[in-house]
Structures are given as C-alpha cells and as structure tokens.
Write a protein that holds these residues in place. Structure first.
Motif, PDB file in Angstrom:
ATOM      1  N   GLY A  52       0.811  -1.217   0.000  1.00 16.41           N
ATOM      2  CA  GLY A  52       0.000   0.000   0.000  1.00 16.41           C
ATOM      3  C   GLY A  52       0.837   1.256   0.000  1.00 16.41           C
ATOM      4  O   GLY A  52       0.497   2.254  -0.646  1.00 16.41           O
ATOM      5  N   ALA A  53       1.968   1.216   0.716  1.00 12.83           N
ATOM      6  CA  ALA A  53       2.865   2.372   0.728  1.00 12.83           C
ATOM      7  C   ALA A  53       3.470   2.614  -0.654  1.00 12.83           C
ATOM      8  O   ALA A  53       3.596   3.761  -1.096  1.00 12.83           O
ATOM      9  N   VAL A  54       3.814   1.534  -1.357  1.00 11.13           N
ATOM     10  CA  VAL A  54       4.367   1.668  -2.704  1.00 11.13           C
ATOM     11  C   VAL A  54       3.314   2.233  -3.653  1.00 11.13           C
ATOM     12  O   VAL A  54       3.591   3.131  -4.459  1.00 11.13           O
ATOM     13  N   VAL A  55       2.088   1.729  -3.552  1.00 10.67           N
ATOM     14  CA  VAL A  55       0.999   2.243  -4.394  1.00 10.67           C
ATOM     15  C   VAL A  55       0.725   3.707  -4.056  1.00 10.67           C
ATOM     16  O   VAL A  55       0.512   4.539  -4.955  1.00 10.67           O
ATOM     17  N   GLY A  56       0.745   4.054  -2.767  1.00  5.98           N
ATOM     18  CA  GLY A  56       0.540   5.446  -2.358  1.00  5.98           C
ATOM     19  C   GLY A  56       1.635   6.357  -2.869  1.00  5.98           C
ATOM     20  O   GLY A  56       1.373   7.496  -3.285  1.00  5.98           O
ATOM     21  N   PHE A  57       2.878   5.872  -2.859  1.00  5.42           N
ATOM     22  CA  PHE A  57       3.979   6.658  -3.401  1.00  5.42           C
ATOM     23  C   PHE A  57       3.767   6.923  -4.889  1.00  5.42           C
ATOM     24  O   PHE A  57       3.959   8.042  -5.360  1.00  5.42           O
ATOM     25  N   GLY A  58       3.351   5.896  -5.619  1.00  8.34           N
ATOM     26  CA  GLY A  58       3.070   6.079  -7.047  1.00  8.34           C
ATOM     27  C   GLY A  58       1.955   7.085  -7.277  1.00  8.34           C
ATOM     28  O   GLY A  58       2.032   7.914  -8.186  1.00  8.34           O
ATOM     29  N   GLY A  59       0.928   7.037  -6.451  1.00  9.95           N
ATOM     30  CA  GLY A  59      -0.156   8.012  -6.558  1.00  9.95           C
ATOM     31  C   GLY A  59       0.302   9.421  -6.245  1.00  9.95           C
ATOM     32  O   GLY A  59      -0.094  10.388  -6.912  1.00  9.95           O
ATOM     33  N   ALA A  60       1.156   9.565  -5.236  1.00 10.38           N
ATOM     34  CA  ALA A  60       1.672  10.891  -4.881  1.00 10.38           C
ATOM     35  C   ALA A  60       2.542  11.450  -5.992  1.00 10.38           C
ATOM     36  O   ALA A  60       2.488  12.648  -6.296  1.00 10.38           O
ATOM     37  N   VAL A  61       3.344  10.586  -6.613  1.00  6.64           N
ATOM     38  CA  VAL A  61       4.190  11.030  -7.726  1.00  6.64           C
ATOM     39  C   VAL A  61       3.322  11.502  -8.887  1.00  6.64           C
ATOM     40  O   VAL A  61       3.641  12.493  -9.559  1.00  6.64           O
ATOM     41  N   ALA A  62       2.207  10.820  -9.120  1.00  5.88           N
ATOM     42  CA  ALA A  62       1.313  11.208 -10.216  1.00  5.88           C
ATOM     43  C   ALA A  62       0.580  12.521  -9.915  1.00  5.88           C
ATOM     44  O   ALA A  62       0.305  13.301 -10.833  1.00  5.88           O
ATOM     45  N   LEU A  63       0.283  12.773  -8.655  1.00  8.55           N
ATOM     46  CA  LEU A  63      -0.487  13.969  -8.292  1.00  8.55           C
ATOM     47  C   LEU A  63       0.360  15.225  -8.115  1.00  8.55           C
ATOM     48  O   LEU A  63      -0.079  16.325  -8.443  1.00  8.55           O
ATOM     49  N   VAL A  64       1.556  15.073  -7.580  1.00 11.64           N
ATOM     50  CA  VAL A  64       2.394  16.229  -7.253  1.00 11.64           C
ATOM     51  C   VAL A  64       3.477  16.366  -8.324  1.00 11.64           C
ATOM     52  O   VAL A  64       4.295  15.485  -8.511  1.00 11.64           O
ATOM     53  N   ARG A  65       3.458  17.460  -9.015  1.00 16.31           N
ATOM     54  CA  ARG A  65       4.428  17.736 -10.080  1.00 16.31           C
ATOM     55  C   ARG A  65       5.592  18.545  -9.535  1.00 16.31           C
ATOM     56  O   ARG A  65       5.408  19.428  -8.695  1.00 16.31           O
ATOM     57  N   PRO A  66       6.821  18.290 -10.013  1.00 21.53           N
ATOM     58  CA  PRO A  66       7.971  19.088  -9.577  1.00 21.53           C
ATOM     59  C   PRO A  66       7.837  20.547 -10.010  1.00 21.53           C
ATOM     60  O   PRO A  66       7.271  20.835 -11.060  1.00 21.53           O
ATOM     61  N   LYS A  67       8.380  21.432  -9.213  1.00 20.90           N
ATOM     62  CA  LYS A  67       8.292  22.863  -9.493  1.00 20.90           C
ATOM     63  C   LYS A  67       9.583  23.415 -10.092  1.00 20.90           C
ATOM     64  O   LYS A  67       9.637  24.546 -10.511  1.00 20.90           O
ATOM     65  N   ARG A  68      10.625  22.621 -10.121  1.00 22.59           N
ATOM     66  CA  ARG A  68      11.923  23.111 -10.572  1.00 22.59           C
ATOM     67  C   ARG A  68      12.059  23.013 -12.081  1.00 22.59           C
ATOM     68  O   ARG A  68      11.518  22.123 -12.710  1.00 22.59           O
ATOM     69  N   ASP A  69      12.837  23.928 -12.611  1.00 20.49           N
ATOM     70  CA  ASP A  69      13.204  23.912 -14.020  1.00 20.49           C
ATOM     71  C   ASP A  69      14.719  23.770 -14.073  1.00 20.49           C
ATOM     72  O   ASP A  69      15.453  24.739 -13.897  1.00 20.49           O
ATOM     73  N   VAL A  70      15.184  22.549 -14.264  1.00 20.18           N
ATOM     74  CA  VAL A  70      16.612  22.262 -14.247  1.00 20.18           C
ATOM     75  C   VAL A  70      17.159  22.355 -15.660  1.00 20.18           C
ATOM     76  O   VAL A  70      16.611  21.768 -16.588  1.00 20.18           O
ATOM     77  N   GLN A  71      18.237  23.109 -15.816  1.00 21.73           N
ATOM     78  CA  GLN A  71      18.898  23.236 -17.106  1.00 21.73           C
ATOM     79  C   GLN A  71      20.341  22.793 -16.947  1.00 21.73           C
ATOM     80  O   GLN A  71      21.049  23.264 -16.061  1.00 21.73           O
ATOM     81  N   ILE A  72      20.771  21.893 -17.804  1.00 20.34           N
ATOM     82  CA  ILE A  72      22.142  21.415 -17.765  1.00 20.34           C
ATOM     83  C   ILE A  72      22.949  22.212 -18.771  1.00 20.34           C
ATOM     84  O   ILE A  72      22.609  22.268 -19.953  1.00 20.34           O
ATOM     85  N   VAL A  73      24.013  22.841 -18.291  1.00 23.69           N
ATOM     86  CA  VAL A  73      24.853  23.688 -19.129  1.00 23.69           C
ATOM     87  C   VAL A  73      26.212  23.030 -19.231  1.00 23.69           C
ATOM     88  O   VAL A  73      26.826  22.656 -18.227  1.00 23.69           O
ATOM     89  N   ALA A  74      26.705  22.872 -20.437  1.00 22.96           N
ATOM     90  CA  ALA A  74      28.009  22.253 -20.653  1.00 22.96           C
ATOM     91  C   ALA A  74      29.114  23.207 -20.219  1.00 22.96           C
ATOM     92  O   ALA A  74      29.056  24.405 -20.465  1.00 22.96           O
ATOM     93  N   ASP A  75      30.106  22.645 -19.563  1.00 18.89           N
ATOM     94  CA  ASP A  75      31.260  23.424 -19.132  1.00 18.89           C
ATOM     95  C   ASP A  75      32.433  23.026 -20.016  1.00 18.89           C
ATOM     96  O   ASP A  75      33.015  21.962 -19.862  1.00 18.89           O
TER      97      ASP A  75
END
Length: 90
Positions: A52-75
C-alpha cells in the motif's frame, strides 16, 4: 508557481506545504486501506502495508508535479590542476 504559496524547509530543501500534505495523505490512505484488506483476508498485514505504501507513493508522484526547471549547461573550460572538483586531463 504562485507567489503566495507557503514553503517549508526539509533536509535543506524547500517544499510546498500543500503538496507535502497531499503526498502524505495519499500515502497514508493507501497504506491504511491495504492493511485493512490484508486483515480482512487474514493474511500478513505487514506486507500488505508495504504494498500500500508503494501504491501510495506512485499516486503521490502522479499527483504532485515538480516545481523546478533544471537546465544542464556544458562546461567547456579546460581543467586546471589543483582546482577542486575537476580531474586534470593528462
């Protein structure tokens, strides 16, 4: 992301309080429901709770979207000896 959204700091990271509560509620509800099903079937409640915890984690991942905008810049700068975090190129 709205400006009036409240954030709390957890383990050095800022998270939305609303999203945190939603994720915890989804995980808790799925875990409790799975334990009750396991109890009703007369089986081991521990493993039903883990599932149930694994299923709940999957549901939480589906409901809550990340707020970050990560950009990878080559050095492309060449590595210099003695500079921390870089391996010198031989």
């Amino acid at each position: 992301m709205s400006d009036d959204e409240q954030y709390v700091e957890i383990w050095g990271d800022r998270v939305s309080l609303r999203d945190l509560v939603v994720a915890l509620a989804v995980c808790a509800a799925a875990t409790v429901a799975a334990v009750l099903v396991g109890r009703a079937l007369g089986q081991d409640e521990f493993f039903w709770g883990l599932g149930g915890a694994v299923v709940g984690f999957g549901g939480a991942v589906a409901l809550v979207r990340p707020k970050r905008d990560v950009q990878i810049v080559a050095d492309d700068a060449p590595a210099e000896p003695g500079q921390p975090g870089r391996d010198p190129v031989a």
